[in-house]
Design an enzyme around this catalytic site. Structure first.
Site, PDB file in Angstrom:
ATOM      1  N   ALA A  66       0.403  -0.796   0.288  1.00 43.94           N
ATOM      2  CA  ALA A  66       0.219   0.293   0.057  1.00 43.94           C
ATOM      3  C   ALA A  66       0.816   0.935  -0.171  1.00 43.94           C
ATOM      4  CB  ALA A  66      -1.036  -0.359   1.345  1.00 43.94           C
ATOM      5  N   GLY A 107       0.822  -5.083   1.457  1.00 43.24           N
ATOM      6  CA  GLY A 107      -0.729  -5.102   0.135  1.00 43.24           C
ATOM      7  C   GLY A 107       0.121  -5.642  -0.582  1.00 43.24           C
ATOM      8  N   GLU A 110      -0.306  -9.041  -0.157  1.00 46.82           N
ATOM      9  CA  GLU A 110      -1.635  -9.743  -0.145  1.00 46.82           C
ATOM     10  C   GLU A 110      -2.952 -10.062  -1.395  1.00 46.82           C
ATOM     11  OE1 GLU A 110      -1.458  -5.737   3.648  1.00 46.82           O
ATOM     12  OE2 GLU A 110      -3.786  -7.758   4.507  1.00 46.82           O
ATOM     13  N   GLU A 130       3.847  -4.644   7.895  1.00 44.77           N
ATOM     14  CA  GLU A 130       3.306  -3.636   7.856  1.00 44.77           C
ATOM     15  C   GLU A 130       3.670  -3.506   9.767  1.00 44.77           C
ATOM     16  OE1 GLU A 130       2.264  -5.437   6.553  1.00 44.77           O
ATOM     17  OE2 GLU A 130       1.039  -5.325   5.128  1.00 44.77           O
TER      18      GLU A 130
HETATM   19  N1  3HC Z   1       4.254   3.382  -0.216  1.00 45.23           N
HETATM   20  C1  3HC Z   1       4.688   4.822  -0.668  1.00 45.23           C
HETATM   21  N2  3HC Z   1       5.766   5.306  -0.644  1.00 45.23           N
HETATM   22  C2  3HC Z   1       6.967   4.294  -0.995  1.00 45.23           C
HETATM   23  C3  3HC Z   1       6.729   2.488  -0.513  1.00 45.23           C
HETATM   24  C4  3HC Z   1       5.432   2.481   0.150  1.00 45.23           C
HETATM   25  N3  3HC Z   1       4.927   1.391   0.845  1.00 45.23           N
HETATM   26  N4  3HC Z   1       7.801   1.864  -0.333  1.00 45.23           N
HETATM   27  C5  3HC Z   1       8.384   2.852  -1.190  1.00 45.23           C
HETATM   28  N5  3HC Z   1       8.505   4.052  -0.711  1.00 45.23           N
HETATM   29  C6  3HC Z   1       9.073   5.255  -1.649  1.00 45.23           C
HETATM   30  C7  3HC Z   1      10.436   5.467  -0.570  1.00 45.23           C
HETATM   31  O1  3HC Z   1       9.407   6.264   0.261  1.00 45.23           O
HETATM   32  C8  3HC Z   1      11.412   6.034  -1.484  1.00 45.23           C
HETATM   33  O2  3HC Z   1      10.504   7.659  -1.895  1.00 45.23           O
HETATM   34  P1  3HC Z   1      11.635   8.396  -2.149  1.00 45.23           P
HETATM   35  O3  3HC Z   1      12.444   7.923  -4.282  1.00 45.23           O
HETATM   36  O4  3HC Z   1      10.880   9.659  -2.865  1.00 45.23           O
HETATM   37  O5  3HC Z   1      12.451   8.757  -1.120  1.00 45.23           O
HETATM   38  C9  3HC Z   1      11.069   5.152  -2.561  1.00 45.23           C
HETATM   39  O6  3HC Z   1       9.822   4.529  -2.642  1.00 45.23           O
HETATM   40  C10 3HC Z   1      12.323   4.416  -3.122  1.00 45.23           C
HETATM   41  O7  3HC Z   1      12.759   3.499  -1.807  1.00 45.23           O
HETATM   42  P2  3HC Z   1      13.599   3.560  -0.938  1.00 45.23           P
HETATM   43  O8  3HC Z   1      14.615   3.847  -0.428  1.00 45.23           O
HETATM   44  O9  3HC Z   1      13.069   2.262   0.194  1.00 45.23           O
HETATM   45  O10 3HC Z   1      14.165   1.916  -2.126  1.00 45.23           O
HETATM   46  P3  3HC Z   1      14.510   0.493  -1.895  1.00 45.23           P
HETATM   47  O11 3HC Z   1      14.827   0.352  -3.561  1.00 45.23           O
HETATM   48  O12 3HC Z   1      15.657   0.470  -0.999  1.00 45.23           O
HETATM   49  O13 3HC Z   1      14.001  -0.265  -1.080  1.00 45.23           O
HETATM   50  C11 3HC Z   1      11.672  -1.495  -0.729  1.00 45.23           C
HETATM   51  C12 3HC Z   1      12.285  -0.786  -1.706  1.00 45.23           C
HETATM   52  C13 3HC Z   1      11.730  -2.398  -0.516  1.00 45.23           C
HETATM   53  C14 3HC Z   1      10.018  -1.475  -1.032  1.00 45.23           C
HETATM   54  C15 3HC Z   1      11.274  -1.009   0.159  1.00 45.23           C
HETATM   55  O14 3HC Z   1      10.654   1.275   0.102  1.00 45.23           O
HETATM   56  C16 3HC Z   1      10.138  -1.026   1.530  1.00 45.23           C
HETATM   57  O15 3HC Z   1      10.152  -1.766   2.795  1.00 45.23           O
HETATM   58  N6  3HC Z   1       8.549  -0.011   1.451  1.00 45.23           N
HETATM   59  C17 3HC Z   1       8.038  -0.099   2.218  1.00 45.23           C
HETATM   60  C18 3HC Z   1       7.426  -1.405   2.531  1.00 45.23           C
HETATM   61  C19 3HC Z   1       6.570  -1.847   2.804  1.00 45.23           C
HETATM   62  O16 3HC Z   1       6.358  -1.066   4.554  1.00 45.23           O
HETATM   63  N7  3HC Z   1       5.101  -2.407   2.695  1.00 45.23           N
HETATM   64  C20 3HC Z   1       4.096  -2.497   3.311  1.00 45.23           C
HETATM   65  C21 3HC Z   1       3.340  -0.909   3.053  1.00 45.23           C
HETATM   66  S1  3HC Z   1       1.547  -1.339   4.039  1.00 45.23           S
HETATM   67  C22 3HC Z   1       0.637  -1.550   3.519  1.00 45.23           C
HETATM   68  O17 3HC Z   1       0.942  -2.321   2.766  1.00 45.23           O
HETATM   69  C23 3HC Z   1      -0.997  -1.937   4.173  1.00 45.23           C
HETATM   70  C24 3HC Z   1      -2.013  -3.317   3.614  1.00 45.23           C
HETATM   71  O18 3HC Z   1      -1.059  -3.652   4.436  1.00 45.23           O
HETATM   72  C25 3HC Z   1      -2.615  -2.443   2.881  1.00 45.23           C
END
Ligand code: 3HC
Length: 712
Positions: A66, A107, A110, A130
């Site tokens: 997400a 997500g 998921e 998450e």
């Molecule tokens: N939402 C919004 N922005 C995100 C994002 C996300 N889930 N994941 C990454 N980004 C953005 C970062 O903020 C960054 O933005 P910027 O370039 O403006 O600074 C850009 O994407 C690149 O991210 P990274 O620098 O972290 O890039 P990497 O290649 O090193 O890593 C990744 C990529 C492994 C996807 C890492 O970003 C990551 O772990 N992201 C978070 C994943 C996460 O926590 N997902 C769960 C979200 S909550 C969810 O899904 C709820 C659901 O259950 C309903």
């Protein structure tokens, strides 16, 4: 095969529709993107020529989940969310296949779990992270995983939250197949067979193989016991366990509704807001104004001067990131000892199963230990880690300047001293900067990058790039005594000391900070880093660093140097917590009392609230000064330093975030009270005063200062 259409309209091969998630950079499933995705899915469902659907991802990954930015706002009216997308899959009679290459997180995973089949390349990593954002998987993950792999394994997977390599995910039973070749081609050929629907939602959740369902209450109770308390970092974990309990006890539709309610509660919770702040602050770190056009230089070989604990730790850090490194020390004995320690450490990791023999051998091979400085001649970057003394360091810099190739960068691992003074000892001040690692350097994630007056943009860009290679959280700091972290810790320790001088036992001070969520309090932390080191830094600080008594000097004289000497502010016993558990020592309390009497310090009876306030507000006030002076760029940078370098509880977001949580005006007023009671060391920063006056927040006041200051 028809290529994936980046606009998300369909690509089609015979009767198979290929839908490619393509929302750069990480294919986040934002509300806006889910609306497009939903349309594409519904179009495929409505098209009679389509018999099966394959999902894949562009941009080198499946999906990062997400869009975390969406959580800060209520979904706009009529917004399509991942839940709607997943419901559409669930209702369709056509089979769906997830073809994963790269990460599938949150997500994103998921969505894959709502597919009937999941296949992935060997390099892929799958996870439900998450929990790291103070949330739980809110798009059916908590309900489908216990049905697919059992509640116990599912809980473990979700509570850890890390990305798990495909091979292990296959073992767990989340993936159906690992594909060595082209995963999309394989998915399409599978889809052409139009395999039967396999809805996970139709399965009955289990606990674990051979564990009867009657054991569910016991397993749930155990899980609650194993995670931190709700008020101390475990808020989301307990809700996650509740959601999994619902998966075990309730029909799918009811479980999904429970999950959604728990998710909505978490999304608004303070711990989650704080953890999401950390997530974004981390990604801001390398965005330094003015740095953009500078391209980093490649660092193919590194050097380290000084074969002590710090130098060895730094060398290991380079080696484990694949950068060959030469460790140089004039003292042959130190070189031998470092070689043995480092090799011993690699062997230990092999024994623990963290490294293979081959990896250990490769790492060992990439470190050269020598007393020959000419080994550094071709290094792209040399980090000095010699004794914390400016004259000694200046000598080392002058020597390095004569040996290292002109293009080579020179960094100091000093924790306090003046980078400009070191740069002045060279003819390449633009290539000189600070690289402050934390002990143990190969484990601690924080790295302060210190910008000197002459440090060039290209040098800084290289520093950030190498920080990323070393997998560190690299934070830019201005060249001021103690930089960000230590400068703040001096004030924090000053207050801890003052409290002890006023009659509060060190054990009580530490206990209050532990209740707040620190892994240890200021006295145990001082014992861990060594009281001799603390005294040395105090002397470097001059008058402002000294307490009102000479307790620290006396403890050092008595050889109570801290944990390493099994006695410091606390005592240690090999039989208690492997010699690492602080044990209150009345002798130290008496020493404080006796010296305080001599120094005329009046005893004070304090509340836990005062202890917490004096320690935390000392951090906040100094942090605000550092922002005001430009030593730190943004409140979030200060927070990252404190969370990753000093154990500030992440669910409070770091000291500056916490100030906003309490309310800057309230914090400011308490600081004014402390100033009136304790004296000018509590003078509030002008930044805090300004924000308090308009009842604002540090978040809003986040400036874009350059971080360029001279050593003060
Ligand atoms: N939402 C919004 N922005 C995100 C994002 C996300 N889930 N994941 C990454 N980004 C953005 C970062 O903020 C960054 O933005 P910027 O370039 O403006 O600074 C850009 O994407 C690149 O991210 P990274 O620098 O972290 O890039 P990497 O290649 O090193 O890593 C990744 C990529 C492994 C996807 C890492 O970003 C990551 O772990 N992201 C978070 C994943 C996460 O926590 N997902 C769960 C979200 S909550 C969810 O899904 C709820 C659901 O259950 C309903």
């Amino acid at each position: 095969m028809i290529p994936a259409d980046p606009s998300l309209a369909s690509g089609q091969d015979d009767k198979v529709r290929l839908i490619t998630l393509d929302n750069p950079p990480v294919n986040a499933l934002s509300f806006a993107y889910c609306a497009k995705l939903y349309q594409a899915i519904e179009a495929a469902h409505a098209d009679d020529s389509v018999e099966a659907i394959v999902f894949t991802g562009a941009n080198g990954l499946f999906s990062g989940g997400a869009d975390v930015n969406d959580f800060n706002n209520e979904p706009p009216a009529g917004a399509i969310t991942i839940r709607d997308v997943i419901r559409a899959l669930e209702l369709s009679v056509k089979p769906h296949i997830a073809a994963i290459d790269g990460v599938a997180l949150g997500g994103g995973l998921e969505l894959a779990l709502a597919c009937d089949y999941r296949i992935a390349t060997p390099r892929s990593k799958l996870g439900l992270p998450e929990i790291k954002l103070g949330l739980l998987p809110g798009a059916g993950g908590t309900q489908r995983l216990p049905r697919l792999i059992g509640a116990r394994a599912g809980l473990e997977f979700m509570l850890k939250g890390s990305g798990v390599p495909a091979a292990r995910v296959l073992e767990l039973g989340i993936l159906d197949e690992i594909v060595d070749g082209n995963v999309i081609e394989r998915a399409i050929s599978l889809a052409k067979e139009v395999p039967p629907k396999r809805r996970i939602s139709a399965l009955q959740a289990t606990i674990a193989p051979e564990v009867p369902m009657q054991a569910a209450p016991f397993v749930v109770a155990q899980a609650h016991k194993m995670v931190p308390p709700e008020e101390n970092g475990g808020f989301a974990a307990h809700k996650l366990i509740d959601a999994v309990q619902a998966a075990v006890e309730l029909p799918f539709a009811f479980g999904v509704a429970r999950e959604a309610r728990l998710f909505d509660e978490l999304v608004r919770s303070e711990p989650s807001l704080a953890l999401r702040h950390i997530f974004f602050a981390e990604r801001e770190l390398s965005k330094v104004p003015g740095l953009e056009p500078a391209l980093p230089l490649a660092v193919a070989k590194a050097g380290v001067v000084g074969a002590g604990t710090m130098g060895s730790g730094i060398a290991i850090t380079f080696a484990q990131s694949g950068v060959p490194v030469a460790v140089v020390d004039t003292n042959e004995e130190a070189v031998d000892k470092a070689r043995q320690t480092v090799m011993g450490m690699f062997m230990y990791q092999v024994q623990k199963g963290r490294l293979t023999q081959e990896e250990a051998w490769q790492r060992g091979q990439s470190i050269t230990f020598t007393d020959d400085w000419s080994e550094l001649a071709d290094a792209d970057l040399v980090v000095e880690a010699v004794f914390e003394d400016l004259d000694v360091k200046r000598e080392v810099f002058a020597k390095l300047d004569g040996i290292v190739k002109p293009a080579g960068l020179l960094a100091s691992n000093t924790s306090t001293l003046d980078i400009d003074a070191m740069a002045a000892a060279t003819k390449r001040p633009e290539k000189v900067f600070g690289m402050h690692f934390f002990v143990p350097a190969n484990i601690m994630p924080l790295l302060e990058i210190v910008r000197g007056r002459a440090t060039s943009a290209q040098t800084l860009a290289t520093a950030f790039a190498i920080g990323k290679t070393l997998k560190k959280k690299a934070v830019l700091a201005g060249n001021a005594f103690g930089f960000i972290g230590n400068r703040m810790v001096f004030d924090y320790v000053r207050e801890a000391f003052a409290l002890a001088e006023e009659g509060t036992a060190p054990a009580r001070v530490d206990a209050v900070l532990k209740v707040f969520g620190f892994p240890m309090g200021p006295f145990a932390m001082s014992d861990l880093s060594g009281l001799d080191i603390g005294l040395h830094v105090q002397k470097l600080q001059g008058k402002s660093g000294r307490g009102r008594t000479n307790v620290l000097e006396q403890l050092v004289e008595q050889k109570r140097l801290g944990q390493k000497a099994m006695a410091g502010f606390f005592k240690y016993d090999k039989a208690v917590g492997k010699g690492r558990e602080p044990i209150a020592d009345p002798v130290v309390e008496q020493l404080f009392a006796q010296e305080a009497r001599k120094a005329g310090v009046a005893p004070r009876v304090v509340t836990d609230r005062e202890i917490r306030g004096r320690l935390l507000y000392a951090l906040i006030n100094r942090g605000a000064y550092l922002l005001e002076e430009g030593v730190a760029l943004r409140p979030g940078d200060v927070d990252i330093v404190y969370v990753y370098g000093y154990g500030f509880p992440p669910h409070h977001g770091g000291p500056m975030w916490y100030a906003d949580e309490v309310g800057v005006r309230r914090v400011y007023e308490r600081i004014r009270d402390f100033e009136a009671t304790f004296g000018p060391q509590w003078k509030p920063s002008a930044l805090l005063a300004r924000i308090a006056e308009r009842d604002g927040t540090l978040r809003q006041a986040q400036g874009d200062k350059s971080g360029e200051v001279t050593h003060a």
